[in-house]
Scaffold this motif. Structure first.
Motif, mmCIF file in Angstrom:
data_model
loop_
_atom_site.group_PDB
_atom_site.id
_atom_site.type_symbol
_atom_site.label_atom_id
_atom_site.label_comp_id
_atom_site.label_asym_id
_atom_site.label_seq_id
_atom_site.Cartn_x
_atom_site.Cartn_y
_atom_site.Cartn_z
ATOM 1 N N SER A 1 -1.052 1.957 6.988
ATOM 2 C CA SER A 1 0.060 2.271 6.091
ATOM 3 C C SER A 1 -0.255 3.481 5.222
ATOM 4 O O SER A 1 0.645 4.210 4.803
ATOM 5 C CB SER A 1 0.391 1.060 5.213
ATOM 6 N N GLN A 2 -1.529 3.719 4.972
ATOM 7 C CA GLN A 2 -1.916 4.897 4.191
ATOM 8 C C GLN A 2 -1.548 6.191 4.914
ATOM 9 O O GLN A 2 -1.234 7.204 4.283
ATOM 10 C CB GLN A 2 -3.417 4.874 3.909
ATOM 11 N N TYR A 3 -1.566 6.163 6.247
ATOM 12 C CA TYR A 3 -1.203 7.360 7.005
ATOM 13 C C TYR A 3 0.289 7.648 6.906
ATOM 14 O O TYR A 3 0.695 8.809 6.807
ATOM 15 C CB TYR A 3 -1.623 7.211 8.462
ATOM 16 N N ILE B 1 0.840 -1.202 0.000
ATOM 17 C CA ILE B 1 0.000 0.000 0.000
ATOM 18 C C ILE B 1 0.876 1.254 0.000
ATOM 19 O O ILE B 1 0.667 2.178 -0.788
ATOM 20 C CB ILE B 1 -0.971 0.011 1.192
ATOM 21 N N ALA B 2 1.871 1.278 0.875
ATOM 22 C CA ALA B 2 2.779 2.429 0.909
ATOM 23 C C ALA B 2 3.514 2.570 -0.415
ATOM 24 O O ALA B 2 3.652 3.684 -0.950
ATOM 25 C CB ALA B 2 3.771 2.279 2.062
ATOM 26 N N LEU C 1 -3.539 10.681 -3.304
ATOM 27 C CA LEU C 1 -4.481 9.857 -2.556
ATOM 28 C C LEU C 1 -5.835 9.795 -3.248
ATOM 29 O O LEU C 1 -6.521 8.764 -3.195
ATOM 30 C CB LEU C 1 -4.633 10.411 -1.130
ATOM 31 N N LEU D 1 1.041 3.994 -3.118
ATOM 32 C CA LEU D 1 0.649 5.380 -2.895
ATOM 33 C C LEU D 1 1.803 6.347 -3.137
ATOM 34 O O LEU D 1 1.650 7.365 -3.809
ATOM 35 C CB LEU D 1 0.100 5.554 -1.482
ATOM 36 N N ALA E 1 0.793 9.119 3.469
ATOM 37 C CA ALA E 1 0.241 10.474 3.400
ATOM 38 C C ALA E 1 1.124 11.466 4.150
ATOM 39 O O ALA E 1 1.342 12.598 3.697
ATOM 40 C CB ALA E 1 -1.175 10.499 3.961
ATOM 41 N N LEU F 1 -8.420 11.162 5.744
ATOM 42 C CA LEU F 1 -7.058 10.649 5.846
ATOM 43 C C LEU F 1 -6.089 11.771 6.197
ATOM 44 O O LEU F 1 -5.262 11.641 7.104
ATOM 45 C CB LEU F 1 -6.686 9.993 4.514
ATOM 46 N N LEU G 1 -3.984 -1.317 7.681
ATOM 47 C CA LEU G 1 -4.420 -0.278 6.759
ATOM 48 C C LEU G 1 -3.927 1.108 7.148
ATOM 49 O O LEU G 1 -4.128 2.072 6.400
ATOM 50 C CB LEU G 1 -5.948 -0.284 6.636
ATOM 51 N N ALA H 1 -8.316 6.528 -3.882
ATOM 52 C CA ALA H 1 -9.493 6.482 -3.006
ATOM 53 C C ALA H 1 -10.690 5.845 -3.720
ATOM 54 O O ALA H 1 -10.796 5.902 -4.952
ATOM 55 C CB ALA H 1 -9.844 7.893 -2.549
#
Length: 203
Positions: free
Chosen positions: A153-155, A18-19, A174, A22, A158, A190, A151, A178
Motif C-alpha cells: 500500500s505504501q507504493y 497505511i495509504a 514518506l 501517508l 507514493a 520505495l 505492505l 520511515a
C-alpha cells in the motif's frame, strides 16, 4: 487533491490505513484522503469498526481512488448493484488497487490489457477474470496502478504523491513515516519502485 480509499466490510486494515496516513501527510498542500464505504460503518477482517468519512459515491468525484482489499471482496465483485454505484474515469482520475481490490477493478473494466499485481490468495480469481498477473509488488500504466501484498500500500500512496505532487513532496511525506535510522535508504528504495511508472510528475 481529494482521494477516496474504498473500504468495505472485512477490509484489510493495512491497505486502508497505511495509504490514508501517508497521503494525508500532504495535507498542508490541500490533500485529503478519506475512507469511502457503501455503508456508514464497516468492520475490518480483525474486528475493527470504523465510521466511513464519505459515501462510496465520493469515489466518482475524487481526484484519485484506491481499492482496498478484504475477506469479502469476491462476493463484492459479484454484487453488480453495489459496483454500479461506481462510475470512475481514468481519463481524469488516478486509480489504484491493492490485493483483492484488483478484482474489483477488473470487474469494473478498469484494467483492460494492463498487467496486474495482487496477493497470492487473490491471484487465481484475477487470472480467472482474464487479467495477466505479474510477480511484482507494484505496476502502473498511465493512470491505473495495482499493488500486491499488504505492505505494498505504501507504493500506491507514493505513486499518487509522485504523480500529482512530484518526487520531492513524496519523499518528504514518506521520510516522516520511515523508520528512524533507515529513513533515507527506506525512502529511496520505495521511490525506486514507483519511479519507472511516473511519467511526468507535477512540479
Amino acid at each position: 487533491m481529494r482521494i477516496a480509499i474504498l473500504t468495505f466490510d472485512g477490509f484489510n486494515e493495512l491497505d486502508s490505513f497505511i495509504a490514508l496516513g501517508l497521503l494525508n501527510r500532504l495535507g498542508t498542500m490541500g490533500w485529503k484522503a478519506e475512507i469511502a464505504s457503501p455503508t456508514s460503518y464497516v468492520t475490518s477482517m480483525n474486528g475493527v469498526t470504523v465510521q466511513a468519512q464519505r459515501p462510496l459515491e465520493f469515489a466518482n468525484e475524487a481526484d484519485a481512488v484506491i481499492f482496498g482489499s478484504g475477506i469479502y471482496t469476491r462476493a463484492i465483485a459479484e454484487n453488480s448493484k453495489l459496483l454500479d454505484r461506481l462510475q470512475l474515469d481514468p481519463l481524469r482520475q488516478l486509480i489504484g488497487g491493492q490485493c483483492s481490490g484488483v478484482l474489483l477493478m477488473s470487474r469494473l473494466g478498469l484494467l483492460a490489457d494492463v498487467p496486474a499485481c495482487t496477493d497470492l490468495t487473490t491471484k487465481p480469481w484475477v487470472v480467472e477474470a482474464g487479467v495477466r498477473v505479474i510477480d511484482a509488488p507494484f505496476h502502473a500504466r498511465g493512470p491505473v496502478a495495482t499493488a500486491g501484498g499488504c505492505l505494498a500500500s505504501q507504493y500506491l500512496a507514493a505513486w499518487i504523491m509522485a504523480r500529482r505532487a512530484g518526487f520531492d513532496a513524496a519523499a518528504q511525506a514518506l521520510h516522516y513515516a520511515a523508520p528512524v535510522g533507515e529513513k533515507e535508504a527506506y525512502v529511496e528504495r520505495l521511490l525506486q519502485v514507483v519511479r519507472p511508472f511516473v511519467d511526468a510528475p507535477a512540479a
